[in-house]
Design a protein around this motif. Structure first.
Motif, PDB file in Angstrom:
ATOM      1  N   LEU A   1     -16.776 -17.645  20.078  1.00  0.00           N
ATOM      2  CA  LEU A   1     -17.879 -18.465  20.606  1.00  0.00           C
ATOM      3  C   LEU A   1     -18.597 -19.033  19.389  1.00  0.00           C
ATOM      4  N   ILE A   2     -18.518 -20.356  19.231  1.00  0.00           N
ATOM      5  CA  ILE A   2     -19.171 -20.998  18.085  1.00  0.00           C
ATOM      6  C   ILE A   2     -20.498 -21.559  18.544  1.00  0.00           C
ATOM      7  N   SER A   3     -21.573 -21.146  17.887  1.00  0.00           N
ATOM      8  CA  SER A   3     -22.888 -21.608  18.328  1.00  0.00           C
ATOM      9  C   SER A   3     -23.881 -21.620  17.173  1.00  0.00           C
ATOM     10  N   PRO A   4     -24.549 -22.762  16.958  1.00  0.00           N
ATOM     11  CA  PRO A   4     -25.556 -22.791  15.890  1.00  0.00           C
ATOM     12  C   PRO A   4     -26.760 -21.903  16.225  1.00  0.00           C
ATOM     13  N   LEU A   5     -26.974 -21.645  17.517  1.00  0.00           N
ATOM     14  CA  LEU A   5     -28.168 -20.896  17.945  1.00  0.00           C
ATOM     15  C   LEU A   5     -27.778 -19.571  18.595  1.00  0.00           C
ATOM     16  N   LEU A   6     -26.750 -18.935  18.065  1.00  0.00           N
ATOM     17  CA  LEU A   6     -26.271 -17.674  18.655  1.00  0.00           C
ATOM     18  C   LEU A   6     -27.424 -16.666  18.777  1.00  0.00           C
ATOM     19  N   PHE A   7     -28.215 -16.515  17.725  1.00  0.00           N
ATOM     20  CA  PHE A   7     -29.297 -15.529  17.730  1.00  0.00           C
ATOM     21  C   PHE A   7     -30.542 -16.077  18.425  1.00  0.00           C
ATOM     22  N   GLU A   8     -30.877 -17.344  18.139  1.00  0.00           N
ATOM     23  CA  GLU A   8     -32.108 -17.933  18.677  1.00  0.00           C
ATOM     24  C   GLU A   8     -32.085 -18.003  20.208  1.00  0.00           C
TER      25      GLU A   8
ATOM     26  N   LEU B   1     -20.280 -13.269  13.394  1.00  0.00           N
ATOM     27  CA  LEU B   1     -19.793 -13.777  12.104  1.00  0.00           C
ATOM     28  C   LEU B   1     -20.704 -14.919  11.660  1.00  0.00           C
ATOM     29  N   VAL B   2     -21.365 -14.723  10.513  1.00  0.00           N
ATOM     30  CA  VAL B   2     -22.284 -15.747  10.007  1.00  0.00           C
ATOM     31  C   VAL B   2     -21.606 -16.537   8.893  1.00  0.00           C
TER      32      VAL B   2
ATOM     33  N   LYS C   1     -32.683 -14.005   7.661  1.00  0.00           N
ATOM     34  CA  LYS C   1     -32.767 -13.341   8.960  1.00  0.00           C
ATOM     35  C   LYS C   1     -31.412 -13.364   9.671  1.00  0.00           C
ATOM     36  N   ARG C   2     -30.749 -14.520   9.539  1.00  0.00           N
ATOM     37  CA  ARG C   2     -29.424 -14.664  10.157  1.00  0.00           C
ATOM     38  C   ARG C   2     -28.441 -13.680   9.499  1.00  0.00           C
ATOM     39  N   LEU C   3     -28.487 -13.623   8.160  1.00  0.00           N
ATOM     40  CA  LEU C   3     -27.574 -12.723   7.434  1.00  0.00           C
ATOM     41  C   LEU C   3     -27.820 -11.269   7.814  1.00  0.00           C
ATOM     42  N   ALA C   4     -29.086 -10.928   8.058  1.00  0.00           N
ATOM     43  CA  ALA C   4     -29.417  -9.537   8.391  1.00  0.00           C
ATOM     44  C   ALA C   4     -28.785  -9.116   9.717  1.00  0.00           C
ATOM     45  N   ARG C   5     -28.461 -10.084  10.562  1.00  0.00           N
ATOM     46  CA  ARG C   5     -27.868  -9.756  11.881  1.00  0.00           C
ATOM     47  C   ARG C   5     -26.349  -9.858  11.893  1.00  0.00           C
TER      48      ARG C   5
END
Ligand SMILES: CC(C)(COP(=O)(O)OP(=O)(O)OC[C@H]1O[C@@H](n2cnc3c(N)ncnc32)[C@H](O)[C@@H]1O)[C@@H](O)C(=O)NCCC(=O)NCCS
Ligand SMILES: Nc1ncnc2c1ncn2[C@@H]1O[C@H](COP(=O)(O)OP(=O)(O)OP(=O)(O)O)[C@@H](O)[C@H]1O
Length: 209
Positions: A116-123, A134-135, A170-174
């Motif tokens: 699943l490719i998504s720019p806003l996976l976390f947001e 995977l970031v 923040k993204r890397l931390a997840r």
């Protein structure tokens, strides 16, 4: 041996390299769904989301043929956070519904893993739909330069889009896994090959099927 289709969420900010990475996995036969494509589907002519957008902003966000003028809407929503949040409230539930269907089909399928490719996976809470995250990581300056080089987006707007997304740290931390895409595309292919081996092993399927 029991097998399970793992779902890998692939994320990164604008111009981080998601499409480039997707093409590399696709060459290895891995299925994928892209949230940006799904976001386009939910605003096609005849879709309720497009009618809601047209009711709010009027003809200035429509092309002559009635399709969404994406550039016009982009200029509105990245200049005003409350407009962006409104647009997300209209589109995200519909995007999510379609992604859930696609991921369920992948899970029923034969592939060892799917993306699943998504720019806003976390947001957007889509991270809850996946097994691993995977970031794709690049410095902000690289993102801005690649965005400005690629699109009809100027540097100020590229900065505004980056500012509307989760900060890099923040993204890397997840992340469960990280691809460093500050280098060249050959380096990217090696990292994708290594992850492919890892994901096949995790899915209980060492080597190819
Ligand atoms: C504002 C719109 C019309 C601009 O369209 P445009 O064709 O210019 O850009 P495109 O859709 O290809 O998106 C390009 C990139 O912008 C960034 N982006 C898009 N929407 C958002 C958002 N709501 N918040 C932060 N970044 C975003 C992403 O990095 C995306 O990859 C469009 O992005 C949109 O409808 N966004 C709302 C839906 C959404 O959140 N999509 C993201 C995937 S869930
Ligand atoms: N390692 C790299 N070296 C040089 N250019 C790259 C590299 N990776 C990607 N690019 C270029 O950077 C731009 C952005 O890459 P890509 O389209 O894969 O990103 P993306 O994350 O899918 O972007 P978006 O979500 O904004 O559509 C493209 O023009 C691509 O060719």
């Amino acid at each position: 041996m029991a097998s399970k289709t793992l779902i890998i969420g692939v994320t990164g900010g604008i111009a981080s390299g998601k499409s480039t990475v997707t093409r590399a996995f696709a060459r290895l036969g891995i299925p994928w769904v892209d949230a940006d494509d799904t976001a386009r589907e939910v605003v096609e002519p005849g879709e309720p989301a497009l009618a809601e957008i047209a009711a709010r902003y009027g003809a200035r966000v429509l092309q002559g043929d009635g399709r969404l003028d994406r550039r016009a809407l982009r200029e509105i929503v990245f200049a005003a956070p409350e407009e962006r949040r409104w647009l997300e409230s209209v589109t995200h539930p519909r995007i999510r519904e379609r992604l859930v269907e696609r991921l369920a089909a992948f899970r029923r399928g034969e592939a060892p893993y799917a993306l699943l490719i998504s720019p806003l996976l976390f947001e957007s809470g889509q991270a809850a739909l996946v097994d691993r995250r995977l970031v794709i990581d690049v410095p902000e300056a690289v993102q801005i330069a690649r965005t400005a080089r690629r699109d009809d987006v100027d540097e100020a707007q590229a900065r505004a889009i980056v500012a509307a997304q989760m900060p890099r740290e923040k993204r890397l931390a997840r992340a469960d896994d990280v691809i460093d895409n500050a280098g060249d595309e050959a380096g990217l292919a090696d990292q994708v090959a290594a992850l492919d081996r890892r994901y096949r092993a995790l899915a209980g399927l060492p080597g190819s099927r």
